[in-house]
Scaffold this motif. Structure first.
Motif, PDB file in Angstrom:
ATOM      1  N   GLU A   1       0.825  -1.207   0.000  1.00  0.00           N
ATOM      2  CA  GLU A   1       0.000   0.000   0.000  1.00  0.00           C
ATOM      3  C   GLU A   1       0.865   1.265   0.000  1.00  0.00           C
ATOM      4  O   GLU A   1       0.612   2.214  -0.745  1.00  0.00           O
ATOM      5  CB  GLU A   1      -0.932   0.020   1.223  1.00  0.00           C
ATOM      6  N   ALA A   2       1.904   1.244   0.826  1.00  0.00           N
ATOM      7  CA  ALA A   2       2.772   2.417   0.911  1.00  0.00           C
ATOM      8  C   ALA A   2       3.560   2.599  -0.386  1.00  0.00           C
ATOM      9  O   ALA A   2       3.844   3.717  -0.815  1.00  0.00           O
ATOM     10  CB  ALA A   2       3.724   2.280   2.091  1.00  0.00           C
ATOM     11  N   LEU A   3       3.890   1.469  -0.998  1.00  0.00           N
ATOM     12  CA  LEU A   3       4.619   1.530  -2.265  1.00  0.00           C
ATOM     13  C   LEU A   3       3.744   2.215  -3.317  1.00  0.00           C
ATOM     14  O   LEU A   3       4.210   3.030  -4.110  1.00  0.00           O
ATOM     15  CB  LEU A   3       4.983   0.100  -2.674  1.00  0.00           C
ATOM     16  N   GLY A   4       2.458   1.886  -3.282  1.00  0.00           N
ATOM     17  CA  GLY A   4       1.520   2.552  -4.187  1.00  0.00           C
ATOM     18  C   GLY A   4       1.485   4.055  -3.923  1.00  0.00           C
ATOM     19  O   GLY A   4       1.436   4.867  -4.856  1.00  0.00           O
ATOM     20  N   MET A   5       1.553   4.422  -2.661  1.00  0.00           N
ATOM     21  CA  MET A   5       1.559   5.853  -2.341  1.00  0.00           C
ATOM     22  C   MET A   5       2.815   6.529  -2.899  1.00  0.00           C
ATOM     23  O   MET A   5       2.749   7.647  -3.415  1.00  0.00           O
ATOM     24  CB  MET A   5       1.497   6.068  -0.832  1.00  0.00           C
ATOM     25  N   ALA A   6       3.939   5.820  -2.809  1.00  0.00           N
ATOM     26  CA  ALA A   6       5.176   6.398  -3.339  1.00  0.00           C
ATOM     27  C   ALA A   6       5.079   6.568  -4.856  1.00  0.00           C
ATOM     28  O   ALA A   6       5.615   7.524  -5.418  1.00  0.00           O
ATOM     29  CB  ALA A   6       6.370   5.528  -2.961  1.00  0.00           C
ATOM     30  N   VAL A   7       4.365   5.631  -5.507  1.00  0.00           N
ATOM     31  CA  VAL A   7       4.133   5.765  -6.942  1.00  0.00           C
ATOM     32  C   VAL A   7       3.303   7.035  -7.180  1.00  0.00           C
ATOM     33  O   VAL A   7       3.586   7.842  -8.064  1.00  0.00           O
ATOM     34  CB  VAL A   7       3.389   4.531  -7.500  1.00  0.00           C
ATOM     35  N   MET A   8       2.282   7.207  -6.371  1.00  0.00           N
ATOM     36  CA  MET A   8       1.365   8.342  -6.498  1.00  0.00           C
ATOM     37  C   MET A   8       2.064   9.666  -6.208  1.00  0.00           C
ATOM     38  O   MET A   8       1.901  10.646  -6.915  1.00  0.00           O
ATOM     39  CB  MET A   8       0.262   8.113  -5.466  1.00  0.00           C
TER      40      MET A   8
END
Ligand code: TPP
Lengths: 318, 610
Positions: free
Chosen positions: B322-329
């Motif tokens: 989930e946090a990795l997705g945030m870093a993508v965002m």
């Protein structure tokens, strides 16, 4: 929000040195209303992200704005460890005792029996009291206010922000849509009957006509009528007294006690995590000041291969 | 003694097995170092017992160390040992069946007591009952000979036995024609502070060497020529150590301190442990409460303008999703090193596998592209980590670096780079207070967004995990904007400039074998072998999984068949099939064990129809 803004202003830290990190929830929209650096992150993780931010740049004034669900449910673990580490964050826990953003499910701070969308027959799990938890973890700044009490909120937020270490300010707030009135008694016109404001060195007296007080009952606290006790029995607030603060943090209306507001505890002497991280970094740097990257890369057992030339008759190393 | 022949070989595989206290790792490492020093290429594979501290003398308690020495470049620790050194019957039981046909088994004859045989699970003496028929068994009374050699050393008998491993090393040093002075030097530096131990090890080693020289036990000595190895300074390194050093080097070359948030998990923990020693290189480590907090702290570090790094293995990567997705965002630089292990779930923690590839690629909600690269050898973990850090900073993106237990914990010689040889990693912060800063304004070439960090005067802004406006970064739910942002995030990663892949062998032919990550060694070795037999087979090692090298599609199209050996059930094959619409043959192995060259050779021959 007005009080947080005011507290930030009181700090006198320029806006560009302030960073606000929030999780997900109604309260977590907060950074968008502030003219600072802001990071609106994922549900429950604000404390962990803010910890990295603070360690990354300890000069920043880092605030965390979080809801009760955000902090005590999904983010409970990060909340616990941020308090335990005493990292220098200004943590504002906006407690409306409900999940607002997802439209009205109960949260870990909802009262027993409360009717919500997911508890149509009433909540059957016991509520958590974040300040009591934080005291148990060795928290160093513990305070509480209600959203409508702008003056007190500003006061505790300002002190919390000035505190070098983890400061936890719980702000009871009203969720107009999904939990209307849940904290009214604590912020409405009768609030004096249900809450006691703790001020260092002052007697714990409350009630509309200051007719009630807190006295010691064995190792517990209890509410009493001022007229029934001798003046010296009334507990005087000492914000450096962790045992007292623990008892104060645990008081609640359900047990017939007032809710404690104000700064319940403040220990400015315990070192903060970020300070210790950098003390250690500087120590190691001082001890190993001569070590270059080349030294590091070539440490351990090394050997040198000289040039080797291979021909049809074999190879030769020179 | 005079009749000893020298046997020229271009590769020998040696396996040491013994109880934990037998010092087999030390002997293995010494022989590795000696061989490297004499110009051989070497590759080693430690093999510890998988269960914690099984009793001495039992098969479960045996620890092993396999090395391959070559007079040419070698890529794995070898298939079948040519020589097995087994310190007791349990060690024989543990490994004899791996030994190459006709191979040599050297064992300590002093240990063959009835009790030891029974403990090892033998009902009779394997040296006599035919178990070891077909092997060249050298039973040498190591214990007696060591005691004998140390009779003048003032030390309790029990301690004397601990020098046995140096006696063994002496014998091997003779057998493989290595210069004994190097070991003697080693003994003197390592044990300089313990004169008695030094004296004992020295005497044991010399006695072992003389034993080789003076007995008629061995009919021949191995002779390995020096391999053509690039000249330079070398050291042995594990992949995990190399990754930690890569982080420190990237910090130095970018000028950015590292915020390294982590939570321990096998087999990636050593990266964090090693990193924790590097505070003086601005590697600031934070051991967090779980993997989620680990990556979140790293993200916070990146938001502060440092480089966030986190490491993990399978289930930890799942938590970080989930946090990795945030870093993508948020489009921030971040490096995630995933040392893959056997899965699913907590799976086989200590065993290697390559089955997180699709998790790295697709294991997040939404279209959430990020660059993925894979390190191929222990020493390559340094370069790959360094590269991952550069890419993260150049493109403002989280990067996943895949390594695995085999290369993370395995070691190989590493040509130590000089700081001056490493490229600088440029980092540009916006800091002009009068600049009209827009958080999602992009570099037209890399599509990286502009970076201003808290503390910069007058550039305050707010970013977050919700979809944001393509320029200002303000929260936006405008349908067309989400389309544009999704497309842009995809394009940014798809257009990352990655080096073309190199083809080992001809650039067209019957079969192309594609390796990735830790399968590199076995595939390269196997393909070289079948090429030498004249077969039309080439190989490519894929360092970049996302995006793939631009020339890969064309390269693939020039071969009749494609084979991908993987330590999973075909994850890269799935990607290659869907991307290039080619049929791909797979060689799948999920036994917690890396490929042996012969396994790949056998499969190549099968695919070629032989
Ligand atoms: C991983 C994850 N799970 C669930 C959600 C859905 N979610 C968003 S906000 C929220 C609860 C918020 O409650 P609280 O923290 O009390 O904040 P409030 O909205 O009441 O201010 C939930 C469950 C989410 N965004 N992410």
């Amino acid at each position: 929000m007005a009080s947080t803004r005011a507290a930030m202003a009181n700090r006198g830290v320029p806006r560009d040195e302030v960073a606000i990190v929030s999780g997900i929830g109604c309260s977590s929209r907060f950074p968008y209303y502030m003219e600072t650096y802001g990071f609106h992150t994922i549900h429950g993780r604000a404390a962990a992200i803010a910890s990295g931010l603070k360690v990354g740049n300890p000069a920043l004034d880092v605030w965390v704005i979080s809801g009760d669900g955000d902090s005590t449910a999904i983010g409970g673990n990060h909340f616990i460890h941020a308090v335990r580490r005493n990292i220098n964050l200004n943590y504002v826990l906006i407690n409306n005792k409900i999940y607002g953003l997802t439209k009205g499910q109960y949260s870990p701070t909802s009262e027993l029996g409360q009717l919500t969308k997911t508890t149509p027959y009433g909540v059957v799990d016991y509520p958590m009291q974040p300040l009591k938890v934080a005291m148990g973890l060795g928290g160093t700044f513990i305070a509480r206010s209600a959203d409508k009490d702008i003056k007190l909120s500003e006061e505790i937020l300002t002190r919390g922000a000035n505190h070098n270490g983890f400061s936890l300010c719980e702000i009871y707030s009203n969720c107009v849509i999904f939990n209307e009135g849940a904290t009214d008694h604590l912020s409405g016109k009768d609030k004096a009957e249900y809450s006691v404001v703790c001020r260092h060195g002052e007697k714990l007296i409350f009630g509309k006509d200051k007719q009630l007080c807190i006295v010691q009952d064995g190792i517990r606290l209890k509410a009493a009528k001022v007229s029934d006790v001798s003046e010296s029995d009334i507990v005087v607030h000492d914000e450096r007294n962790a045992e007292l603060a623990y008892l104060l943090s645990a008081m609640n209306n359900a047990d017939g006690q007032p809710v404690a507001f104000g700064v319940l505890y403040c220990d400015p002497d315990k070192k903060s995590y970020d300070d210790m991280v950098y003390e250690q970094v500087n120590d190691v740097k001082a001890k190993k000041s001569g070590e270059s990257l080349d030294d590091l890369l070539s440490s351990g057992n090394t050997w040198t291969v000289s040039s080797t030339i291979c021909t049809s008759t074999g190879c030769k190393t020179m | 003694m005079s009749q000893v022949k020298e046997k020229d070989v271009d590769q020998v595989v040696i396996k040491f097995t013994g109880d934990s206290g037998d010092g087999m790792q030390l002997v293995g490492n010494q022989l590795t170092a000696l061989s490297a020093l004499s110009g051989n290429d070497v590759n080693s594979l430690p093999d510890y017992p998988s269960e914690i501290r099984a009793p001495a003398g039992t098969v479960a308690g045996i620890s092993g160390f396999q090395i391959a020495l070559g007079s040419k470049k070698i890529h794995t620790a070898g298939d079948y040992p040519d020589v097995l050194v087994a310190m007791n019957p349990a060690a024989v039981k543990h490994s004899y069946h791996f030994v190459a046909k006709g191979g040599m088994i050297i064992t300590d004859s002093d240990t063959y007591t009835e009790k030891a045989l029974e403990k090892a699970g033998f009902t009779s003496d394997p040296r006599e009952d035919g178990t070891l028929a077909g092997y060249d068994v050298k039973a040498i009374p190591f214990t007696t000979l060591t005691r004998e050699a140390l009779k003048d050393v003032d030390m309790p008998a029990k301690d004397k036995d601990r020098s046995k491993n140096f006696f063994v090393l002496g014998v091997l040093c003779w057998l493989f024609n290595k210069n004994p002075d190097e070991v003697i030097n080693f003994i003197h530096t390592k044990f300089g502070k313990l004169p008695v131990v030094m004296q004992a090890n020295d005497a044991a080693f010399k006695a072992g060497f003389n034993y080789g020289e003076t007995t008629v036990m061995f009919q021949s000595r191995y002779k390995l020529n020096a391999a053509s190895i690039e000249p330079g300074l070398y050291r042995n390194i594990t992949g995990n150590e190399a990754a930690a050093l890569g982080i420190a080097a990237a910090s130095k070359k970018s000028g950015l301190p590292i915020v390294f948030g982590s939570y321990p998990i096998t087999p990636s923990t050593e990266i964090f442990q090693e990193g924790s020693k590097l505070k003086n290189f601005d590697v600031i480590t934070m051991q967090m409460e779980d993997e989620i907090a680990g990556i979140c702290a790293a993200i916070g570090g990146s938001l502060s303008g440092k480089l966030g790094v986190t490491n993990t293995s399978g289930p930890g990567l799942a938590l970080k999703g989930e946090a990795l997705g945030m870093a993508v965002m948020m489009e921030i630089p971040l490096v995630v090193i995933d040392v893959q292990r056997g899965g699913p779930s907590t799976g086989l923690p200590t065993k290697t596998e390559q089955s997180d590839l699709l998790q790295a690629m697709y294991g997040r909600n939404g279209d959430s592209p990020l660059p993925i690269l894979a390190a191929s050898t222990p020493d390559d973990c340094f370069d790959a980590t360094f590269e991952a850090c550069s890419i993260a900073l150049k493109y403002m993106t989280p990067v996943v670096l895949l390594t695995d237990g085999y290369i993370g914990q395995g070691s190989c010689p590493w040509k130590v780079p000089k700081e001056s040889e490493l490229p600088d990693i440029p980092v540009k912060f916006i800091d002009d207070p009068d600049y009209d800063y827009k958080p999602y304004r992009r570099d037209s070439k890399t599509l990286a967004r502009e970076w201003a960090i808290p503390g910069a005067k007058n550039l305050q802004h707010r970013i977050g995990s919700l979809e944001k406006d393509a320029l200002t970064g303000a929260v936006s739910h405008v349908p067309q904007n989400h389309q544009v942002m999704t497309d842009t995030r995809m394009a940014k990663v798809a257009n990352i400039e990655v080096p073309d892949c190199e083809i080992n062998g001809a650039d067209s032919g019957d079969l192309l074998v594609i390796s990735w990550g830790g399968t590199f060694g076995a595939v390269k070795g196997a393909v070289d072998r079948v090429m030498a037999e004249g077969k039309s087979v080439s190989s490519i090692n894929l360092r970049w999984i996302n995006p793939m090298p631009k020339n890969l599609g064309k390269a693939i199209s020039r071969f009749k068949k494609v084979l991908i050996p993987e330590l999973n059930t075909g994850q890269l094959a799935t990607l290659i099939r869907s991307r290039y619409l080619v049929d791909v043959e797979t060689l799948s192995k999920v036994k917690g064990d890396p490929f042996r060259e012969y396994e790949v050779v056998d499969k190549i021959k099968e695919v070629l129809g032989e």
